[in-house]
Design a protein around this motif. Structure first.
Motif, short mmCIF file in Angstrom:
data_model
loop_
_atom_site.label_atom_id
_atom_site.label_comp_id
_atom_site.label_asym_id
_atom_site.label_seq_id
_atom_site.Cartn_x
_atom_site.Cartn_y
_atom_site.Cartn_z
N TYR A 1 21.94 -40.48 -3.08
CA TYR A 1 21.43 -41.39 -4.21
C TYR A 1 21.42 -42.98 -3.94
CZ TYR A 1 19.60 -43.32 -8.57
OH TYR A 1 18.91 -44.08 -9.66
N SER A 2 22.78 -43.32 -3.73
CA SER A 2 23.16 -44.65 -3.65
C SER A 2 24.37 -44.97 -2.87
CB SER A 2 23.23 -45.17 -5.00
OG SER A 2 24.56 -44.63 -5.66
N GLY A 3 24.62 -46.06 -2.51
CA GLY A 3 25.99 -46.29 -1.79
C GLY A 3 25.89 -47.41 -0.82
N LYS A 4 26.49 -47.32 0.13
CA LYS A 4 26.48 -48.43 1.02
C LYS A 4 25.48 -47.85 2.76
CE LYS A 4 31.28 -47.61 2.00
NZ LYS A 4 32.76 -48.48 1.88
N LEU A 5 25.16 -48.71 3.38
CA LEU A 5 24.80 -48.41 4.35
C LEU A 5 25.78 -48.48 5.73
CD1 LEU A 5 21.20 -50.18 4.84
CD2 LEU A 5 21.56 -47.66 4.48
N ARG A 6 25.98 -47.14 6.29
CA ARG A 6 27.16 -47.19 7.42
C ARG A 6 26.41 -47.16 8.82
NH1 ARG A 6 32.44 -44.00 6.59
NH2 ARG A 6 32.92 -46.26 5.44
N PHE A 7 26.94 -47.92 9.69
CA PHE A 7 26.36 -47.59 11.22
C PHE A 7 27.76 -47.03 11.85
CE2 PHE A 7 23.10 -50.19 9.54
CZ PHE A 7 21.85 -49.86 10.44
N GLU B 1 11.54 -59.60 -7.05
CA GLU B 1 11.59 -58.55 -6.08
C GLU B 1 12.40 -57.38 -6.28
OE1 GLU B 1 12.73 -59.39 -1.77
OE2 GLU B 1 13.02 -61.61 -2.70
N GLY B 2 12.32 -56.23 -5.51
CA GLY B 2 13.47 -55.12 -5.73
C GLY B 2 13.38 -54.45 -4.49
N ILE B 3 14.57 -53.67 -4.43
CA ILE B 3 14.63 -52.90 -3.07
C ILE B 3 15.27 -51.74 -3.58
CG2 ILE B 3 16.01 -52.53 -1.00
CD1 ILE B 3 15.99 -55.74 -0.56
N GLY B 4 14.77 -50.47 -3.11
CA GLY B 4 15.49 -49.15 -3.47
C GLY B 4 15.52 -48.41 -2.22
N VAL B 5 16.69 -47.83 -2.13
CA VAL B 5 16.99 -47.03 -1.05
C VAL B 5 17.88 -45.93 -1.28
CG1 VAL B 5 18.59 -46.88 1.22
CG2 VAL B 5 17.67 -49.28 0.33
N SER B 6 17.57 -44.53 -0.77
CA SER B 6 18.02 -43.39 -1.05
C SER B 6 18.19 -42.55 0.26
CB SER B 6 17.26 -42.76 -2.07
OG SER B 6 16.01 -42.49 -1.91
N GLU B 7 18.55 -41.54 -0.12
CA GLU B 7 18.36 -40.33 1.31
C GLU B 7 17.45 -39.27 0.94
OE1 GLU B 7 19.72 -40.48 4.50
OE2 GLU B 7 21.13 -42.17 4.11
N ALA B 8 16.40 -39.58 1.84
CA ALA B 8 15.41 -38.38 1.66
C ALA B 8 15.90 -37.24 2.75
CB ALA B 8 14.11 -39.01 2.39
N PRO B 9 15.20 -36.20 2.87
CA PRO B 9 15.63 -34.97 3.53
C PRO B 9 15.84 -35.56 5.10
CG PRO B 9 14.07 -34.21 2.14
CD PRO B 9 14.21 -35.63 1.56
N ARG B 10 14.83 -36.09 5.51
CA ARG B 10 14.90 -36.65 6.90
C ARG B 10 15.46 -37.82 7.24
NH1 ARG B 10 11.04 -34.16 4.81
NH2 ARG B 10 9.81 -32.42 5.94
N GLY B 11 15.97 -38.61 6.22
CA GLY B 11 16.90 -39.62 6.64
C GLY B 11 17.03 -40.72 5.38
N THR B 12 17.32 -41.81 5.54
CA THR B 12 17.19 -42.99 4.81
C THR B 12 15.84 -43.71 4.53
OG1 THR B 12 19.45 -43.69 5.73
CG2 THR B 12 18.62 -45.21 4.44
N LEU B 13 15.53 -43.80 3.53
CA LEU B 13 14.22 -44.37 2.84
C LEU B 13 14.38 -45.46 2.13
CD1 LEU B 13 11.16 -43.78 2.32
CD2 LEU B 13 11.77 -42.36 0.31
N MET B 14 13.70 -46.59 2.77
CA MET B 14 13.97 -47.83 1.85
C MET B 14 12.32 -48.26 1.35
SD MET B 14 15.85 -49.34 4.97
CE MET B 14 17.68 -48.97 5.28
#
Length: 474
Positions: A238-244, A368-381
């Motif tokens: 649902y939320s967190g930080k983006l990790r590479f 402006e606003g940015i929403g990021v979550s994990e969809a079944p297939r991967g990160t969605l922005m």
């Protein structure tokens, strides 16, 4: 022999429309391969001028398979425009809904789209290599797959009112609280669903040895991996930080989830309407990365639920660094199904799960606003800009399938070079080329928005099929 081009059109058992072209040299060896996404939609443009508060429901219409994913990412972007603090129980309920989406989508991908290859064999008769063939060969497995997906869809319906395109998640939270009746019926069904997921995992792990050739060449190469992780580094959707993470298993960087523009860029290729994303500090193609269940299990430090944590520890023994073969996306999906069920159980047992405070109200406070979550297939922005009246002036969507585009193309080439021989073609060879795409479980309706630089060609043909005119835009 002369040079040949083999076209697989359409690619089957995936969501959306695409084809694959294999280009062979004079000796019948694969020289180049392309994964062409042939449909175009353009949600980023036609949402302009709409009120921002319509975005979650509108964006859910992007896809009938994973509408909840777009609903949540869009609502999070709208939350940022409102600049409000979401009530804790609204966050909890959004998480349950998202996990139900992951459950039903992973069940669809594994049991309906991939098990025909895994159970019946890559070289089996294509006339029966489908869900009906699975029903005949292993009725219990087919029934398990139907039930698991049904349960995920039921949870969505019990929470959000309907299974497809629900409008329950809204800017500021959710529209209605959870009832005790629906909480109890979800909790009552989780043990049986966990038993199904455990059976599928045990079966898959016993079958792995049959697919050593596929494991070796199904997009099995070094790339980066990207996914959300919680503040403590654990699995988070649902939320967190983006990790590479790099192929050796080392963390490259962590970014705030709303800072995607600092680390990602996109390009377009002339052979596809699907954009390609890459890690900006390394450029393209060095910055190619993968997202989705395989990436998520690679980038995390652990899992917060007991059964899934145990399965993840076993999964990580497959490679010394990151698990590289995309064949293992199937494995990762099954582990995430277990996690989704366990995590929903934890969330619904919370003492405040029935709290009626589930929505914060406000007017436009940010442009402006940015929403990021994990969809079944991967990160969605989802990224929106609005005017003073709250009307959308600009939107950008980066979809999981776009993150994976470069890896899918490279995987098609790797599989084709290993299995396809122009002087002795078999259907099983070409099925493996399609099967590497199925490991990623692409959702092409979600992802084909382009970036304004692709050529669009329109052909006018007579009723006899004769070409009358062609219009090209560049």
């Amino acid at each position: 022999m002369p040079r040949q081009t083999i076209v697989i059109d359409p690619v089957t058992r995936i969501e959306g429309h695409s084809k694959i072209s294999l280009h062979l040299d004079e000796e019948g060896h694969v020289e180049e391969a392309y994964f062409h996404v042939t449909q175009f939609r353009g949600f980023e443009k036609f949402c302009e001028g709409r009120p921002f508060y319509e975005m979650p429901s509108l964006m859910a219409r992007i896809c009938g398979i994973c509408p909840v994913s777009h609903l949540i990412a869009s609502a999070k972007a709208c939350d940022a425009i409102l600049a409000v603090r979401i009530p804790p129980n609204a966050v909890r309920l959004r998480k349950v809904l998202n996990l139900a989406q992951i459950l039903q989508s992973h069940a669809l991908s594994f049991f309906y789209l991939s098990v025909p290859d895994l159970l019946l064999g890559m070289d089996s008769d294509p006339a029966t290599r489908n869900v009906f063939g699975v029903m005949e060969a292993n009725p219990a497995m087919a029934k398990d797959g139907v039930r698991l997906r049904q349960f995920g869809q039921q949870i969505i319906e019990w929470l959000a009112g309907k299974r497809i395109h629900p409008a329950w998640v809204v800017p500021g939270g959710v529209s209605t609280p959870l009832t005790a009746e629906n909480r109890d019926r979800i909790l009552a069904a989780i043990p049986d669903a966990l038993a199904i997921a455990t059976r599928a995992l045990d079966w898959f792990k016993n079958e792995i040895e049959r697919f050593r050739d596929e494991i070796r060449c199904f997009a099995n190469f070094p790339t980066l991996f990207m996914g959300l992780v919680g503040d403590d580094g654990t699995l988070e959707h649902y939320s967190g930080k983006l990790r590479f993470l790099d192929a050796g298993g080392h963390v490259v960087a962590d970014y705030p989830d709303t800072a995607y523009e600092n680390c990602l860029a996109e390009i377009a290729h002339p052979w596809s309407y699907l954009k390609t994303s890459f890690y900006k500090p390394l450029g393209y193609p060095d910055g190619v990365y993968r997202v989705g269940p395989l990436a998520r299990l690679n980038v995390i430090d652990g899992i917060s639920t007991p059964r899934a944590s145990q399965e993840w520890a076993e999964f990580r023994e497959l490679d010394r660094g990151a698990v590289l073969s995309s064949f293992y996306y199937h494995y990762a999906r099954l582990i995430e199904i277990v996690y989704a069920l366990e995590k929903m159980e934890q969330l619904l047992h919370d003492a405040d799960a029935l709290d009626s405070n589930v929505r914060a109200h406000a007017s436009v406070n940010n442009s402006e606003g940015i929403g990021v979550s994990e969809a079944p297939r991967g990160t969605l922005m989802h990224h929106y800009k609005v005017d003073r009246d709250g009307l959308i002036t600009w939107a950008n969507l980066i979809i999981a399938t776009g993150h994976n585009n470069a890896a899918m193309n490279r995987g098609v080439l790797q599989v084709a070079r290993h299995f396809v021989h122009g002087n002795k073609l078999t259907e099983g060879m070409l099925n493996r080329v399609e099967a590497v795409i199925r490991t990623f479980d692409p959702c092409l309706s979600c992802s084909t928005h382009a970036d304004g630089r692709l050529a669009l060609e329109v052909e006018l043909r007579s009723h006899l099929g004769l070409l009358v005119d062609v219009c090209r835009t560049r």
